[in-house]
Design a protein around this motif. Structure first.
Motif, PDB file in Angstrom:
ATOM      1  N   THR A 149      15.573  27.211 -51.351  1.00  0.00           N
ATOM      2  CA  THR A 149      15.999  27.767 -50.060  1.00  0.00           C
ATOM      3  C   THR A 149      15.396  26.929 -48.934  1.00  0.00           C
ATOM      4  OG1 THR A 149      14.102  29.260 -50.044  1.00  0.00           O
ATOM      5  CG2 THR A 149      16.156  30.114 -50.953  1.00  0.00           C
TER       6      THR A 149
ATOM      7  N   SER B 242      15.976  43.077 -50.278  1.00  0.00           N
ATOM      8  CA  SER B 242      15.883  41.711 -50.795  1.00  0.00           C
ATOM      9  C   SER B 242      14.579  41.509 -51.570  1.00  0.00           C
ATOM     10  CB  SER B 242      15.967  40.710 -49.652  1.00  0.00           C
ATOM     11  OG  SER B 242      15.729  39.417 -50.117  1.00  0.00           O
TER      12      SER B 242
ATOM     13  N   PRO C 298      20.528  30.124 -46.583  1.00  0.00           N
ATOM     14  CA  PRO C 298      20.804  31.217 -47.517  1.00  0.00           C
ATOM     15  C   PRO C 298      21.918  32.116 -47.013  1.00  0.00           C
ATOM     16  CG  PRO C 298      18.738  31.598 -46.351  1.00  0.00           C
ATOM     17  CD  PRO C 298      19.172  30.229 -45.954  1.00  0.00           C
TER      18      PRO C 298
ATOM     19  N   ARG D 214      23.464  38.294 -48.977  1.00  0.00           N
ATOM     20  CA  ARG D 214      23.933  38.829 -50.264  1.00  0.00           C
ATOM     21  C   ARG D 214      24.520  40.215 -50.019  1.00  0.00           C
ATOM     22  NH1 ARG D 214      19.026  37.003 -54.399  1.00  0.00           N
ATOM     23  NH2 ARG D 214      19.344  34.764 -54.107  1.00  0.00           N
TER      24      ARG D 214
ATOM     25  N   ILE E 163      15.737  35.889 -47.844  1.00  0.00           N
ATOM     26  CA  ILE E 163      17.105  36.245 -48.226  1.00  0.00           C
ATOM     27  C   ILE E 163      17.420  37.622 -47.660  1.00  0.00           C
ATOM     28  CG2 ILE E 163      18.629  36.701 -50.187  1.00  0.00           C
ATOM     29  CD1 ILE E 163      16.886  34.774 -51.820  1.00  0.00           C
TER      30      ILE E 163
END
Lengths: 700, 318
Positions: A243, A375, A345, A348, A380
């Protein structure tokens, strides 16, 4: 013993010829009147034992001569266990090669396992001969008819892929080929190192495949050529995450200006070294970052060395790129390097599909939203939203990594909405629905469906689960997830073609993965409500599996994609190789490790995580897979590439010559005393006693 | 010369002429009833001086040696050897085994030649010759006579003898010894396929009766060499029993048994003071007989080992 010209064995009765001739000869004796009968009788008595033995030895030698000649002409193959398994010339030889990374292990002969076994197979096939040689490779979805066995090597079939081999798929394809082409007789050679990752012995497919193979009317023999030896002193390198972070405060570099840094997390797994000192030495790591190479050392801390957030400075403004980490070469070069791509990143995103409430504030949806929304690392961001199945049709799934389905299975039309998402690499986890009765029992999704709901009077714990790979694998330190602590009070069995990841004590699959064409579909046979299971209350397992599925799904998003070899095989024509071994064609790039570029996307292809696990299939499991089939296992030891099967007619010729010589020696007339003492005056030999009996009396 | 009537195929006139120059001697004193060329235990009137003995009353005064009286003043009688004739008993083994011959000549035919020649020589020099055929019984008996006509009778008998049946050689020799009391030269012509120990007792019986014993041991070349190669059914010539054998298998054992037997026979003959001659039937009969006659004429107790293979080996038998 097996022969390439077995019809010659019809001549075997000829071995009786010397005996017949002997018997006839005995009938053709001459008759002589004889005076010195007493000495003859005495000599006959004295020589009876040896004479008989000599006669039998001569007959045996003559019989061996004839038998040796017949056997030699029949072209026998090497004897022993292998010789008994090889039959006469077959119509079609199918070749199934395990080309997974583990087959890249170097054997004592200096070649990889795959190359060694393949060369040995080629040598053997050259001896056995067949009318047709067919190489089946399901990773590349090809069935090639070879002109001769050597083509296997010419076609680079002896090179390993980065993709895990689906052996079940290979056998299924082989069965299909046999059914479609109707060959007369088939020899099916399987070359494998028997890694569990390649065989998936827990898969329910094997029963169906076994049935399918047994139903083939043609005679089919399966030869499993294996080398399951572990790699001694082998290390495997795996990048867990790459990352980009701000060098200053670690916040999202996309929002910060100036130079950032690459944060690399990777693990080094050491196998086969018991000496702690060697396991704790400094290990040089080579980093290839966008073509610029650098080295640094890490200290090994045992069997598993875990490096978290290793910071590598990046140039100002550099937010995406690719790289490769590698360790010194060892016995398996296939796991000594790992390719990665990095970039900003992605967020998600998870969609929790629930029928109860769109805000997800229900007992069923809330634990899922929490598990998907929190996370694992600050760098992230995770987001989770809830929506009803109807709203899903209007949702944008392009940036979604995971879908959690809690209700009854949707109709085909709704399922079709998720097909692009799944093909892109998104993950779908379906939880067993506890509402709506059993009206959805007939519906399946990705080959899986629900069985009838069953409530237990008391809590049932999970009996066994796969803890070395996939969603329920252990943590990096090696400790397993507390899957066994889960308590199930209500469940629906998972039906269909699946890989069972967790089973109840009675064998009922409770967590399963689909093996259908659509990858990334999981079924969990219970729900998270407190009266149904402890998934939510003991949330570790639920959190781990959701985060792992989310990470897998997110890897396929954004401008950088971290893919497992063989998972995404479509649309690779436009890929450009940036780095990696120069093997394969553009259509097969997804099978070979390396970094590829597709427009402005960077794609890293690496071996699957299960490839680093050395567990192999047991003999019992193999026996179960090949139950009822003509199957033999040929264990390859060492790095020899000699043929497994050799013609041994020379041996029989040598035996024949030895028998010839023995027969000649036995037939030589005994050396008689040429001094003929009785006829001369000098009678020197023998004790001074009579012939033993009254010679006249003996003949009277 | 031999009268025409006595010509037989087993008699070689040329050989007789050549052998007639060698007398057939006995190795010990004989007790003949007529004067002859052989020493007698009695004192006689031959020219051979024997001894002096003191005069006793009753002696013929003509035999007093006056010269000895003149020298010693005592009466001595000068005695001379008495010469007498020889009784030669020729014993022929007529058993079936004597009919064996690997060539045209059988052991019996060879024996015929020996016996006929010896008989002729004996009668020619004034001795008596007789013939006894021995099979399972004593098949033929011709008492010794000195007349030439007896020779013809003997030849007729020899010509008519056929080999057959078994033999009781040992027992018949005992019978012969019992019935023949007068000293004689006993010549045994046989293949001697008998137990050596028993044969020794029979020979000793003959020797006890003061007979001078000679033996011609006839062996066929094939019986010694045993050169058969093919599996063969050997049929016993005396009993018609048969044995099936592969000569390649049994030849070494056969040779061993035969060697032991021959050694034993020879040893026995040596110890019994028999004029022993082992004869291979492919030998020249004249050489065999010449050695026999010369050996005896030399007055030695010797056995001429007459094998042409090793003619130099001569062993005495006493």
């Amino acid at each position: 013993m097996t022969f390439l010209q077995p019809w010659m064995l019809w001549a075997l009765p000829l071995v009786a010829l010397p005996i017949i001739i002997h018997l006839i000869n005995q009938r053709r004796f001459q008759t002589t009147p004889w005076a010195a009968m007493s000495f003859l009788l005495a000599a006959n008595r004295m020589s009876r034992g040896y004479a008989k033995l000599r006669r039998y030895l001569i007959l045996a030698a003559r019989t061996l001569v004839v038998a040796g000649l017949i056997f030699a002409v029949a072209r026998p193959l090497s004897s022993g266990w292998l010789g008994t398994t090889i039959g006469s010339r077959v119509d079609t030889t199918l070749i199934l090669l395990d080309r997974s990374p583990s087959m890249g292990q170097i054997t004592p002969g200096g070649r990889t396992k795959l190359e060694t076994l393949t060369r040995r197979l080629v040598e053997s096939l050259n001896t056995i001969r067949s009318d047709r040689y067919v190489w089946i490779d399901t990773n590349q979805d090809q069935i090639l008819e070879l002109e001769n066995p050597e083509q296997l090597i010419e076609l680079s079939a002896a090179d390993t892929d980065a993709a895990t081999t689906d052996t079940a798929d290979l056998l299924e394809t082989a069965a299909k080929y046999i059914r479609e082409n109707q060959p007369g007789s088939v020899d099916c050679w399987i070359v494998s190192d028997l890694r569990r990752s390649d065989w998936n012995v827990d898969s329910g497919r094997w029963n169906a495949i076994n049935r399918s193979l047994r139903q083939i009317s043609q005679p089919v023999r399966f030869h499993l050529l294996t080398d399951a030896a572990s790699a001694p002193d082998n290390r495997s390198l795996r990048v867990q995450s790459a990352t980009v972070a701000s060098a200053a405060n670690g916040s999202d570099p996309a929002e910060a200006s100036g130079a950032g840094e690459l944060r690399l997390s990777f693990t080094i797994r050491q196998v086969g070294v018991s000496n702690n000192e060697s396991a704790r030495r400094e290990l040089p790591i080579e980093l290839d970052l966008n073509g610029a190479r650098s080295k640094f050392n890490v200290r090994q801390t045992g069997d598993l060395t875990e490096i978290n957030q290793w910071a590598v400075p990046l140039d100002a403004g550099q937010r995406t790129g690719w790289g490769k980490l590698s360790i010194p070469a060892d016995t398996n070069a296939a796991d000594d390097e790992y390719y990665f791509v990095y970039g900003s990143p992605v967020i998600r995103k998870t969609i929790v599909v629930t029928e109860d409430a769109v805000d997800g504030d229900t007992e069923t949806a809330r634990p899922l939203m929490l598990a998907a929304g929190i996370s694992t690392t600050p760098e992230i961001r995770c987001e989770s939203v809830a929506m009803t199945p109807n709203d899903l049709a209007k949702a944008d799934l392009d940036d979604v990594a995971l879908v959690l389905w809690t209700g009854p299975l949707p109709p085909k039309s709704t399922q079709a909405l998720l097909d692009p998402f799944l093909r892109r690499g998104g993950r779908l986890i379906c939880f067993a629905p506890d509402s709506g009765g059993d009206e959805d029992l007939g519906i399946s999704w990705a080959g899986l469906s629900w069985g009838e709901a069953l409530r237990h009077e008391s809590d049932v714990q999970i009996g066994r689960w796969i803890g070395d790979h996939d969603l329920l694998s252990g943590v990096r330190s090696g400790a397993s997830l507390p899957v066994g602590d889960l308590k199930i009070r209500w469940h629906r069995p998972v039906l269909g073609d699946q890989i069972g990841l967790a089973h109840l004590p009675d064998g009922t699959p409770i967590i399963a993965r689909s093996i259908a064409d659509t990858p990334g579909v999981y079924f969990i046979g219970t729900a998270v409500a407190g009266d149904q299971s402890s998934l939510a209350r003991d949330g570790v397992v639920l959190y781990a599996l959701i985060q792992r599925a989310l990470a897998d799904g997110a890897d396929t998003l954004g401008l950088t994609q971290q893919l497992t070899a063989g998972q995404n095989q479509s649309g690779t024509d436009t890929w450009q190789r940036l780095t990696g071994p120069n093997v394969g064609r553009s259509t097969t790039y997804s099978l070979h490790r390396g970094v590829y570029q597709d427009d402005d996307r960077f794609i890293a292809i690496n071996r699957g995580e299960s490839e680093d696990i050395e567990a192999t299939v047991s003999n019992d499991q193999l026996d179960h897979i090949f139950a009822g089939l003509r199957y033999d296992r040929i264990e390859n030891v060492g790095g020899s590439t000699d043929s497994l099967i050799q013609e041994v007619w020379r041996t029989f010729l040598v035996l024949m010559m030895i028998a010839f010589a023995a027969e000649a020696l036995l037939c030589l007339p005994r050396i008689r005393r040429t001094s003929a003492p009785p006829s001369g005056g000098r009678v020197t030999g023998g004790p001074s006693r009579g012939p033993g009996s009254d010679p006249k009396g003996a003949t009277a | 010369m031999i009268p025409q009537a006595q010509h037989r195929d087993f008699l070689d006139p040329q050989m007789l002429v050549r052998l007639s120059s060698i007398p057939l001697y006995s190795r010990q004193a004989m007790l003949g009833n007529v004067s002859g060329m052989h020493a007698s235990p009695h004192r006689g009137s031959s020219v051979e001086f024997a001894e002096y003995r003191r005069y006793v009353p009753g002696d013929d005064l003509r035999r007093l040696d006056w010269r000895a009286y003149g020298r010693s003043d005592r009466f001595y009688v000068k005695e001379f050897e008495a010469d007498t004739n020889l009784r030669c008993h020729l014993i022929l083994d007529t058993s079936g085994s004597m009919g064996y011959g690997s060539t045209a000549a059988t052991k019996l035919s060879f024996a015929r030649r020996i016996i006929a020649t010896l008989a002729h020589l004996a009668i020619q020099q004034g001795d008596a010759a007789g013939l006894t055929g021995i099979g399972e019984t004593i098949t033929e008996t011709l008492p010794p006579r000195r007349t030439p006509s007896h020779l013809r009778v003997m030849f007729d008998v020899l010509q008519n003898i056929r080999p057959g049946g078994g033999t009781q050689l040992v027992q018949r020799i005992h019978e012969f010894a019992d019935t023949t009391r007068q000293r004689a030269l006993v010549v045994i012509v046989s293949d001697l396929f008998v137990e050596p120990a028993e044969l020794r007792r029979a020979i000793d019986h003959l020797r006890f009766c003061k007979h001078d014993v000679a033996a011609f041991h006839l062996i066929d070349r094939e019986e010694i060499d045993f050169t058969f190669s093919r599996p063969t059914r050997f049929v016993d010539m005396e009993s018609d029993e048969y044995v099936f054998a592969d000569p390649n298998d049994i030849a070494p054992q056969y040779h061993r048994a035969m060697t032991e037997y021959l050694t034993s026979i020879r040893q026995m003959m040596l110890e019994s003071a028999v004029d022993y001659h082992r004869v291979i039937t492919d030998q020249d009969v004249e050489i065999v007989l010449r050695r026999f006659l010369v050996g005896r004429a030399g007055g030695r107790q010797a056995v001429a080992e007459t094998s042409p293979i090793d003619s130099s080996s001569v062993g005495g038998v006493g």
